[in-house]
Design an enzyme around this catalytic site. Sequence first.
Site, PDB file in Angstrom:
ATOM      1  N   GLY A  56      24.020  17.267  52.706  1.00 21.86           N
ATOM      2  CA  GLY A  56      23.947  18.645  52.783  1.00 21.86           C
ATOM      3  C   GLY A  56      22.524  18.897  52.543  1.00 21.86           C
ATOM      4  O   GLY A  56      22.083  20.210  51.726  1.00 21.86           O
ATOM      5  N   CYS A  95      14.399  18.553  50.171  1.00 25.34           N
ATOM      6  CA  CYS A  95      13.378  19.734  50.205  1.00 25.34           C
ATOM      7  C   CYS A  95      13.432  20.781  49.462  1.00 25.34           C
ATOM      8  O   CYS A  95      12.463  21.337  48.580  1.00 25.34           O
ATOM      9  CB  CYS A  95      13.327  20.256  51.834  1.00 25.34           C
ATOM     10  SG  CYS A  95      12.426  21.609  51.874  1.00 25.34           S
ATOM     11  N   CYS A 100       9.619  19.601  49.053  1.00 25.50           N
ATOM     12  CA  CYS A 100       8.694  20.806  49.669  1.00 25.50           C
ATOM     13  C   CYS A 100       8.439  21.853  48.824  1.00 25.50           C
ATOM     14  O   CYS A 100       7.641  22.302  48.469  1.00 25.50           O
ATOM     15  CB  CYS A 100       9.373  21.045  51.079  1.00 25.50           C
ATOM     16  SG  CYS A 100       9.666  19.745  52.023  1.00 25.50           S
ATOM     17  N   LYS A 103       7.279  21.373  45.074  1.00 26.20           N
ATOM     18  CA  LYS A 103       6.114  20.940  45.402  1.00 26.20           C
ATOM     19  C   LYS A 103       5.086  21.851  45.473  1.00 26.20           C
ATOM     20  O   LYS A 103       4.021  21.950  44.998  1.00 26.20           O
ATOM     21  CB  LYS A 103       6.118  19.757  46.119  1.00 26.20           C
ATOM     22  CG  LYS A 103       4.678  19.092  46.730  1.00 26.20           C
ATOM     23  CD  LYS A 103       3.940  19.912  47.706  1.00 26.20           C
ATOM     24  CE  LYS A 103       4.764  19.906  49.216  1.00 26.20           C
ATOM     25  NZ  LYS A 103       5.056  18.662  49.766  1.00 26.20           N
ATOM     26  N   TYR A 237       1.497  10.700  50.494  1.00 26.83           N
ATOM     27  CA  TYR A 237       1.326  12.022  50.354  1.00 26.83           C
ATOM     28  C   TYR A 237       2.100  12.484  48.995  1.00 26.83           C
ATOM     29  O   TYR A 237       1.582  13.422  48.332  1.00 26.83           O
ATOM     30  CB  TYR A 237       1.766  12.823  51.587  1.00 26.83           C
ATOM     31  CG  TYR A 237       3.142  12.781  51.933  1.00 26.83           C
ATOM     32  CD1 TYR A 237       4.106  14.082  51.366  1.00 26.83           C
ATOM     33  CD2 TYR A 237       3.816  11.932  52.500  1.00 26.83           C
ATOM     34  CE1 TYR A 237       5.261  14.023  51.653  1.00 26.83           C
ATOM     35  CE2 TYR A 237       5.186  12.108  52.629  1.00 26.83           C
ATOM     36  CZ  TYR A 237       5.940  13.276  52.238  1.00 26.83           C
ATOM     37  OH  TYR A 237       7.213  13.237  52.377  1.00 26.83           O
ATOM     38  N   GLU A 241      -0.143  14.480  46.249  1.00 27.36           N
ATOM     39  CA  GLU A 241       0.281  15.683  45.767  1.00 27.36           C
ATOM     40  C   GLU A 241       0.425  16.019  44.306  1.00 27.36           C
ATOM     41  O   GLU A 241       0.381  17.114  43.793  1.00 27.36           O
ATOM     42  CB  GLU A 241       1.425  16.180  46.911  1.00 27.36           C
ATOM     43  CG  GLU A 241       1.059  16.359  48.153  1.00 27.36           C
ATOM     44  CD  GLU A 241       2.077  16.632  49.074  1.00 27.36           C
ATOM     45  OE1 GLU A 241       2.032  17.304  50.208  1.00 27.36           O
ATOM     46  OE2 GLU A 241       3.382  16.559  48.642  1.00 27.36           O
ATOM     47  N   HIS A 505     -13.874  36.290  62.832  1.00 24.45           N
ATOM     48  CA  HIS A 505     -14.767  35.732  61.699  1.00 24.45           C
ATOM     49  C   HIS A 505     -14.723  36.898  60.570  1.00 24.45           C
ATOM     50  O   HIS A 505     -14.425  38.046  60.783  1.00 24.45           O
ATOM     51  CB  HIS A 505     -16.131  35.930  62.390  1.00 24.45           C
ATOM     52  CG  HIS A 505     -17.404  35.682  61.622  1.00 24.45           C
ATOM     53  ND1 HIS A 505     -17.596  34.380  61.188  1.00 24.45           N
ATOM     54  CD2 HIS A 505     -18.286  36.201  61.030  1.00 24.45           C
ATOM     55  CE1 HIS A 505     -18.580  34.156  60.256  1.00 24.45           C
ATOM     56  NE2 HIS A 505     -19.248  35.404  60.328  1.00 24.45           N
ATOM     57  N   GLU A 510     -11.400  29.637  62.389  1.00 30.17           N
ATOM     58  CA  GLU A 510     -12.395  29.816  63.511  1.00 30.17           C
ATOM     59  C   GLU A 510     -13.142  28.388  63.642  1.00 30.17           C
ATOM     60  O   GLU A 510     -13.908  28.214  64.811  1.00 30.17           O
ATOM     61  CB  GLU A 510     -13.202  30.975  63.519  1.00 30.17           C
ATOM     62  CG  GLU A 510     -14.314  30.716  62.238  1.00 30.17           C
ATOM     63  CD  GLU A 510     -15.269  32.094  62.131  1.00 30.17           C
ATOM     64  OE1 GLU A 510     -15.696  32.476  63.493  1.00 30.17           O
ATOM     65  OE2 GLU A 510     -15.658  32.245  60.979  1.00 30.17           O
TER      66      GLU A 510
END
Length: 532
Positions: A56, A95, A100, A103, A237, A241, A505, A510
């Site tokens: 699930g 997750c 996720c 975290k 990671y 993290e 900007h 950018e």
Amino acid sequence: MAVVKWCFRALNVRRTLVSTSSRTNKYICLSSGINNRLVRHFSSSDGHYDLVVIGGGSGGLACAKEAVQHGAKVAVLDYVTPSPRGTVWGLGGTCVNVGCIPKKLMHYAALLGEAIEDAKAYGWMLPGTPIKHDWQVLRGAVQDHIKSVNWVTRVQLRDNKIDYYNGHGKFVDPSTVKVILKNGKEHTLTASHIVIAVGGRPKYPDIPGALEYGITSDDIFSLEKPPGKTLVVGAGYIGLECAGFLNGLGYDATVMVRSVPLRGFDQQMAGIVADEMASKGVKFLMKCVPLSVEKNDDGKLVVSWTSTEDQNTHSDTFDTVLFAVGRRALTKELCIDSAGVNIAPESCKVIAVNEQSNVKHIYAVGDVLQDKPELTPVAIQAGKLLAQRIFNKSSEQMDYENVATTVFTPLEYGTVGMSEERAINKFGEENLEIFHAYYKPTEFFIPERNIKNCYAKVVALRADPQKVLGMHFIGPQAGEVIQGFASAMKCGLTMKELQSTVGIHPTIAEEFTRIFVTKRSGVDPHPQSCCS
């Protein structure tokens, strides 16, 4: 879509759910626990389904919900085996519960601490006493949010008329699955199609004391006591993290690295991430392997390790030891041999082509798939497309190339496409052009924050039109920056198109549109001004 509000009352799990839709207003008052007040979804008698989804999590749920939209009769099985520490959670997978979502919330909590300090330089007058963080408050808020998502997920299954079995599923044969519920009751289900979406769980190293005294990412987000001085074993990671937000919340954090940080990612970028973390106070033990974890009478944990460079043994004392040394797929717990599904011996992951295993009607999505990205959006997209192919005669396949991701370290690292190393291996260094630039986030100027690790890199083919192969960005909001460029890469982005795009900007996104210095040129990639 319904608007859902949650009111949590302290210390008990009592909730009030208010659901409003365009057709009707419903007020449902629910008290006590999640598991026994919502209508049980499964049929009273055992039956046959068009689709049984085992797991699930994000991928399995996406597949199930898509399948019912095309008229399929669907069942979802989900069960969480307690971690060695005893941690369990609700419906929604890694997750939502231990990945996720918590975290990102704890990462944001750490960033808020930095923002408070920055605020002083911007003229905000804060209380004179030192600002402190309360772990219990953060933990409670995070867990309350997770429980609300668990509940909404169950409501969605009910509303979609998906039968939900909160039990452990095992294959009896290729078309039959036995479900053992928490109360010991068993159901036997048969299905025309079966999707394996069980994901994985963290590994523990095979050393004395690891299981008894260590924790993993399964446990860190629900720790009732502050973690204190923490050793994170592993520099992938997840490890970085966790070390990052713990350090940002004010806890002493040390990372034990066996080989290199962020193995599998672009290694120049990985080095910059580690350098930034070290500048913020995270300690790194390089080229080290843990040997044992012991518990003192005062509750402190003594960790011994060896250096693979000098072969010497070292030790130190910690309050918490968090293992982030990889994950294992949960296929063997399914008695997958009874289904005849081929799995990779080293990882126990399902070997599949276009999510289809060697058994024609058995599929897999998500982290349980061999050689596929272990990312929630990947699982969701693959699950939806699979259901469309099975039940709606679609021919669209999942595209696993150029999937963007972000490492939520204190200074985030967003990436899409090839690392510099992978591009060199595939095309040869002489056929590549590597564009790069350091930059200065405007908001960093006044508080005089460290800008030396704000860096962007574009990996492109050297020959015109210089197709972009990979984009890498380290800086604030890297995930938000890289998401848009991921769409451009899906459309075949070239350097000419990138450099002809007018940036907004002053933003950090950018910087990609202003990138022109190449590594080959030897020109200094540092900016001369905010507009250079």
